[in-house]
Design a protein around this motif. Sequence first.
Motif, mmCIF file in Angstrom:
data_model
loop_
_atom_site.group_PDB
_atom_site.id
_atom_site.type_symbol
_atom_site.label_atom_id
_atom_site.label_comp_id
_atom_site.label_asym_id
_atom_site.label_seq_id
_atom_site.Cartn_x
_atom_site.Cartn_y
_atom_site.Cartn_z
ATOM 1 N N ASN A 72 0.821 -1.215 0.000
ATOM 2 C CA ASN A 72 0.000 0.000 0.000
ATOM 3 C C ASN A 72 0.855 1.265 0.000
ATOM 4 O OD1 ASN A 72 -2.636 -1.340 0.417
ATOM 5 N ND2 ASN A 72 -1.784 -1.874 2.422
ATOM 6 N N GLN A 73 0.298 2.325 -0.587
ATOM 7 C CA GLN A 73 0.774 3.683 -0.359
ATOM 8 C C GLN A 73 -0.452 4.558 -0.145
ATOM 9 O OE1 GLN A 73 3.246 7.239 -2.535
ATOM 10 N NE2 GLN A 73 4.255 5.246 -2.423
ATOM 11 N N ASP A 74 -0.468 5.274 0.987
ATOM 12 C CA ASP A 74 -1.641 6.042 1.393
ATOM 13 C C ASP A 74 -1.460 7.543 1.172
ATOM 14 O OD1 ASP A 74 -2.895 3.710 2.195
ATOM 15 O OD2 ASP A 74 -2.254 3.898 4.290
ATOM 16 N N ASN A 75 -2.564 8.254 1.367
ATOM 17 C CA ASN A 75 -2.600 9.725 1.335
ATOM 18 C C ASN A 75 -2.234 10.313 -0.026
ATOM 19 O OD1 ASN A 75 -3.335 9.888 4.111
ATOM 20 N ND2 ASN A 75 -1.209 9.481 4.651
ATOM 21 N N LEU A 76 -2.674 9.632 -1.086
ATOM 22 C CA LEU A 76 -2.571 10.188 -2.434
ATOM 23 C C LEU A 76 -3.796 11.049 -2.703
ATOM 24 C CD1 LEU A 76 -1.482 6.921 -4.271
ATOM 25 C CD2 LEU A 76 -0.024 8.657 -3.222
ATOM 26 N N THR A 77 -3.664 12.011 -3.593
ATOM 27 C CA THR A 77 -4.783 12.898 -3.920
ATOM 28 C C THR A 77 -5.283 12.623 -5.329
ATOM 29 O OG1 THR A 77 -4.027 14.668 -2.447
ATOM 30 C CG2 THR A 77 -5.487 15.303 -4.249
ATOM 31 N N LEU A 78 -6.577 12.328 -5.421
ATOM 32 C CA LEU A 78 -7.273 12.234 -6.705
ATOM 33 C C LEU A 78 -8.364 13.297 -6.713
ATOM 34 C CD1 LEU A 78 -7.720 8.364 -7.206
ATOM 35 C CD2 LEU A 78 -5.932 9.842 -8.142
ATOM 36 N N GLU A 79 -8.382 14.120 -7.762
ATOM 37 C CA GLU A 79 -9.330 15.223 -7.831
ATOM 38 C C GLU A 79 -10.497 14.874 -8.747
ATOM 39 O OE1 GLU A 79 -7.668 19.203 -8.229
ATOM 40 O OE2 GLU A 79 -5.666 18.332 -7.958
ATOM 41 N N GLN A 80 -11.683 15.191 -8.287
ATOM 42 C CA GLN A 80 -12.896 14.879 -9.046
ATOM 43 C C GLN A 80 -12.836 15.482 -10.444
ATOM 44 O OE1 GLN A 80 -16.634 16.550 -7.609
ATOM 45 N NE2 GLN A 80 -17.723 14.699 -8.218
ATOM 46 N N GLY A 106 -10.979 2.886 3.466
ATOM 47 C CA GLY A 106 -11.961 2.662 4.519
ATOM 48 C C GLY A 106 -13.373 2.756 3.972
ATOM 49 N N GLY A 107 -14.357 2.627 4.862
ATOM 50 C CA GLY A 107 -15.756 2.726 4.454
ATOM 51 C C GLY A 107 -16.128 1.643 3.466
ATOM 52 N N ASP A 139 -10.523 13.103 -3.199
ATOM 53 C CA ASP A 139 -10.090 12.349 -2.024
ATOM 54 C C ASP A 139 -8.595 12.567 -1.836
ATOM 55 O OD1 ASP A 139 -9.484 10.564 -0.025
ATOM 56 O OD2 ASP A 139 -10.506 8.847 -0.931
ATOM 57 N N THR A 140 -8.216 13.225 -0.733
ATOM 58 C CA THR A 140 -6.806 13.496 -0.446
ATOM 59 C C THR A 140 -6.168 12.387 0.391
ATOM 60 O OG1 THR A 140 -7.401 14.765 1.527
ATOM 61 C CG2 THR A 140 -7.171 15.985 -0.545
ATOM 62 N N ALA A 141 -6.930 11.323 0.652
ATOM 63 C CA ALA A 141 -6.414 10.199 1.444
ATOM 64 C C ALA A 141 -6.565 8.891 0.676
ATOM 65 C CB ALA A 141 -7.132 10.114 2.782
ATOM 66 N N THR A 142 -6.460 8.967 -0.654
ATOM 67 C CA THR A 142 -6.598 7.784 -1.500
ATOM 68 C C THR A 142 -5.483 6.780 -1.212
ATOM 69 O OG1 THR A 142 -7.624 9.069 -3.266
ATOM 70 C CG2 THR A 142 -6.638 6.980 -3.899
ATOM 71 N N ARG A 143 -5.830 5.503 -1.271
ATOM 72 C CA ARG A 143 -4.840 4.424 -1.112
ATOM 73 C C ARG A 143 -4.560 3.755 -2.460
ATOM 74 N NH1 ARG A 143 -5.140 -0.364 3.326
ATOM 75 N NH2 ARG A 143 -4.006 1.264 4.457
ATOM 76 N N PHE A 144 -3.266 3.567 -2.761
ATOM 77 C CA PHE A 144 -2.880 2.672 -3.851
ATOM 78 C C PHE A 144 -2.615 1.314 -3.231
ATOM 79 C CE2 PHE A 144 0.505 0.470 -6.220
ATOM 80 C CZ PHE A 144 -0.199 0.234 -7.388
ATOM 81 N N ASN A 145 -3.241 0.281 -3.771
ATOM 82 C CA ASN A 145 -3.176 -1.049 -3.171
ATOM 83 C C ASN A 145 -2.883 -2.116 -4.219
ATOM 84 O OD1 ASN A 145 -5.196 -3.631 -2.869
ATOM 85 N ND2 ASN A 145 -4.141 -3.204 -0.947
#
Length: 208
Positions: A72-80, A106-107, A139-145
């Motif tokens: 995993n790498q967390d806290n990536l930003t994807l903009e709508q 999460g969620g 989402d500024t907390a996107t996870r790459f998994n």
Amino acid sequence: NFVYLDNIMLAEAALIKNGAFNAGLSGFAPYIYTSDLASYVVDSINNPSSFVMTINDTGADTADNDWYVQLNQDNLTLEQGKTYSISFKAKSTIERKIRYALQKNGGDWANYSKTENPINLTTEWQTFTKEFTMDSDTDTATRFNITMGSVGGERITAKHDVIIDDIELKEIAGAATPEQKDADKEAADAVKELIKAIGTVEATDACK
């Protein structure tokens, strides 16, 4: 006479940190459900600067628990509304399936990259690439998994390695609007005028 330029920056297009593993595991967080299932290392000898997950047992008999082995790498930003490209290289010492996603951390674990289907690894390097548009809210907390457990419910008890390298996430620029083209032209013209002004100042000083 001097002309000063300030606040000039070159922006890095890659959005995932250390995707070539040149800085070891910096930025990444491997996950193993129990330590007997697997171990990991950044191999700079046999697979230069590649991430290697050595798996003894994927640990589950159902697809619901394919998350037992992950990178995993967390806290990536994807903009709508923006379009992105995710790519990486992978191989395995046995033929098997893995899954990957840019997802909510999460969620409902929403799969933003729309990469629900597993991919097939062989013993040779392959590059996997997917373009997608971020349809959800920014989402500024996107996870790459990358999931390397019992993908598709297939439990693997044969010891093997999954090797990952050159992970890259880029924003794909859309077609420029007429307004953007006009603004770009104005900026380019301003730079040309600045260069001409610098040349004029230097020529004047040389004549003194």
